[in-house]
Design a protein around this motif. Sequence first.
Motif, PDB file in Angstrom:
ATOM      1  N   HIS A 106      23.275 -18.211 -57.966  1.00 31.74           N
ATOM      2  CA  HIS A 106      22.428 -19.052 -57.352  1.00 31.74           C
ATOM      3  C   HIS A 106      22.378 -20.186 -57.957  1.00 31.74           C
ATOM      4  CE1 HIS A 106      21.563 -16.069 -53.982  1.00 31.74           C
ATOM      5  NE2 HIS A 106      21.563 -15.313 -54.818  1.00 31.74           N
ATOM      6  N   VAL A 107      21.785 -21.342 -57.400  1.00 31.33           N
ATOM      7  CA  VAL A 107      21.379 -22.405 -58.173  1.00 31.33           C
ATOM      8  C   VAL A 107      20.111 -22.776 -57.526  1.00 31.33           C
ATOM      9  CG1 VAL A 107      23.728 -23.305 -58.201  1.00 31.33           C
ATOM     10  CG2 VAL A 107      22.323 -24.233 -56.225  1.00 31.33           C
ATOM     11  N   ILE A 108      19.286 -23.902 -58.190  1.00 34.69           N
ATOM     12  CA  ILE A 108      17.952 -24.001 -57.935  1.00 34.69           C
ATOM     13  C   ILE A 108      17.645 -24.319 -56.437  1.00 34.69           C
ATOM     14  CG2 ILE A 108      16.165 -25.685 -58.507  1.00 34.69           C
ATOM     15  CD1 ILE A 108      16.922 -25.622 -61.351  1.00 34.69           C
ATOM     16  N   ASP A 109      18.560 -25.175 -55.828  1.00 39.47           N
ATOM     17  CA  ASP A 109      18.260 -25.548 -54.298  1.00 39.47           C
ATOM     18  C   ASP A 109      18.328 -24.370 -53.400  1.00 39.47           C
ATOM     19  OD1 ASP A 109      18.197 -28.091 -55.105  1.00 39.47           O
ATOM     20  OD2 ASP A 109      19.960 -28.587 -54.807  1.00 39.47           O
ATOM     21  N   ASP A 110      19.141 -23.120 -54.103  1.00 38.29           N
ATOM     22  CA  ASP A 110      19.134 -22.154 -53.067  1.00 38.29           C
ATOM     23  C   ASP A 110      17.615 -21.628 -52.752  1.00 38.29           C
ATOM     24  OD1 ASP A 110      21.786 -22.188 -52.713  1.00 38.29           O
ATOM     25  OD2 ASP A 110      22.239 -20.599 -54.460  1.00 38.29           O
ATOM     26  N   LEU A 111      16.589 -21.967 -53.538  1.00 36.51           N
ATOM     27  CA  LEU A 111      15.290 -21.410 -53.176  1.00 36.51           C
ATOM     28  C   LEU A 111      14.668 -22.538 -52.382  1.00 36.51           C
ATOM     29  CD1 LEU A 111      13.331 -19.430 -54.417  1.00 36.51           C
ATOM     30  CD2 LEU A 111      12.223 -21.206 -55.687  1.00 36.51           C
ATOM     31  N   LEU A 112      15.029 -22.004 -51.035  1.00 33.18           N
ATOM     32  CA  LEU A 112      14.651 -23.052 -50.007  1.00 33.18           C
ATOM     33  C   LEU A 112      12.952 -23.136 -49.638  1.00 33.18           C
ATOM     34  CD1 LEU A 112      17.494 -22.044 -47.291  1.00 33.18           C
ATOM     35  CD2 LEU A 112      17.350 -24.034 -48.988  1.00 33.18           C
ATOM     36  N   ARG A 172      10.478 -24.986 -58.041  1.00 32.23           N
ATOM     37  CA  ARG A 172      11.692 -25.493 -58.476  1.00 32.23           C
ATOM     38  C   ARG A 172      11.736 -26.463 -59.248  1.00 32.23           C
ATOM     39  NH1 ARG A 172      12.628 -25.401 -52.666  1.00 32.23           N
ATOM     40  NH2 ARG A 172      11.776 -27.781 -52.580  1.00 32.23           N
ATOM     41  N   GLU A 173      10.693 -27.592 -59.381  1.00 22.64           N
ATOM     42  CA  GLU A 173      10.521 -28.465 -60.303  1.00 22.64           C
ATOM     43  C   GLU A 173      10.223 -27.894 -61.740  1.00 22.64           C
ATOM     44  OE1 GLU A 173      11.033 -31.741 -60.119  1.00 22.64           O
ATOM     45  OE2 GLU A 173      11.511 -31.176 -58.050  1.00 22.64           O
ATOM     46  N   THR A 174       9.736 -26.837 -61.735  1.00 22.79           N
ATOM     47  CA  THR A 174       9.512 -26.167 -63.190  1.00 22.79           C
ATOM     48  C   THR A 174      10.682 -25.576 -63.717  1.00 22.79           C
ATOM     49  OG1 THR A 174       7.257 -25.573 -62.561  1.00 22.79           O
ATOM     50  CG2 THR A 174       7.984 -24.337 -64.158  1.00 22.79           C
ATOM     51  N   ALA A 175      11.610 -24.995 -62.793  1.00 22.60           N
ATOM     52  CA  ALA A 175      12.804 -24.388 -63.210  1.00 22.60           C
ATOM     53  C   ALA A 175      13.733 -25.509 -63.602  1.00 22.60           C
ATOM     54  CB  ALA A 175      13.319 -23.703 -61.625  1.00 22.60           C
TER      55      ALA A 175
END
Length: 581
Positions: free
Chosen positions: A252-258, A268-271
């Motif tokens: 998974h990539v960060i953009d997968d966290l919809l 997402r920003e913190t990650a």
Amino acid sequence: MVILTPPETSFIPGRDELLLACRELSAIGDVAALLESIPRLGAGFCGARGGQLVEVDEAGIESILAAYGAPLAAPAEAGDALVTIPIPRASGLRLQLVLEMVPGAHLQPVELSQLEIFAFMSASALARTTLNVQLRASQAIEGALVGAVHDAVITLDGDGVLRSLSGSAETLLGLRRKDAIGKRLRDLAGLLPLALALSSGEKKPEVVQLACGQVRLRLSRCDGVLAVRMVADSHAAAFRAGEQDVSGGARHVIDDLLGDSPLIRRARETAKRMADLDIPILITGETGTGKEILAQAIHTASARASEPFVGVNVSAIPRELVESELFGYEPGAFTGAAPKGNPGRFGQARNGTLLLDEIGEMPLEMQAKLLRVLQEKVVQRLGASSPKPFTARVIASTNRDLEAEVGAGRFRLDLLHRLRVVHIELPPLRERGGDIRLLVEEQLRLHSKKLRRTVQVSPQVMEAFEAYSWPGNVRELINLLEGEVSLMPASTNVIDTIPSVIERSLRRATPLAGSCGPMTLESAEREACALALQEADGNVAQAARILGVVKATLYSKIRRYGIEQPKARLGRPRKPLAEHS
């Protein structure tokens, strides 16, 4: 400019001398050497006895940068024999070429024009040389930075020429830096598919098939330079290295966290900010909120992406095997041990990322050993005589309120502090508002792609989805939609029947309104929180356990609905949890 023109002699340089002087200027590639050459070439060009290259600051104070020939006489002694030629602004410097003519020499207008041409060529050569030096320094810095990262990274200019590549990229692509840099990517053996993919005018592909296998691409562009980060399949990478295959792996990539809700955007920003920082992260949230997806995304976005991602569910390991599973053991350490030993999950992670899932379930005696490992950055296998350092990054996740666990004596406070250097909380789906519709539409898009036909839900079903509390969160939503799509008749593309589990839940929630008519979901939620706080005599941790949520979630509800917390009353016995079930 003051020029002395005595009548005795005249020196007229020819065009060939000017061309030779300018050619020599253009051949010099070092700034210091160029500065030294300007007064020498200028003096020789016009037959002067000496010359100086002078810098003039804003206050008019002169400083000599370079000199040639005999020392110049003082202005009072030289009289008008000193000739000053301004050099056009070059590299931010205000320069002048000062020449002292030989006795009896004078300059004609054509000679002055040629000296002005020489001054202009000197400025151009300085600008070019300075720019080249800065460019070489920039390329050296870029190459050093790219070479220092753990991941496989290459950079390309606008013409597709390879400018730099990391050591991992050399290994992955089978290139040597000295043979590859400066060449077009398409001209390098085996990399034509990558070059064609990157030159595509449309959306760049996420995966490219190369000789080393499938490679996932991450692209970023800055000032005309394209940086390409390549992540090979972790199983193939482990196989090529001749090492033990590692279970798991980050997909998974960060953009997968919809989601567009504030808490999801903040996560997402913190990650993204924490991805490349080598500090522990604690991810908390209810079951099914996407904690492991976020952990994988942090790994994929980091410089460790080409290294293994190893996830271990602590609660799934038998209590007596936790130490050997995490830290490993030497051959023959105990009866039944593998003949070759076991590196443990810390050893398998190598320079990658280790996810300790459900850390709140770890036995108390193991917490002390884990704390020592995290503090000292060393792991000692069972049966080993000395510890070994580990370099993996540690991410922990849990659906428990660890502060409440500390208060109950089931979790060590010092370990909590060590794990929670950065804390990312994932909210439950029922608190994410419009994200439910977004997630439903994304899942239906994926199913439509698999089925090769458009799948939708009717408005009344979507309304029921948004009213449902989703106790299983995103995981429940994904599984429920998968089941509904699988059962959908081939003759229809619309889910128009409310799933039974949602219908029963909404029907049970309706009597909460009593005789005042139907109660909204928010009203029911506010009333439940207020009642739980009242039953817990104002103790937020106790009320959260009654509701089956973490303490942070209840605090969020209190702020959202403006619930006034009842003050704790001494001496009032609290009801056991069983009475609230």
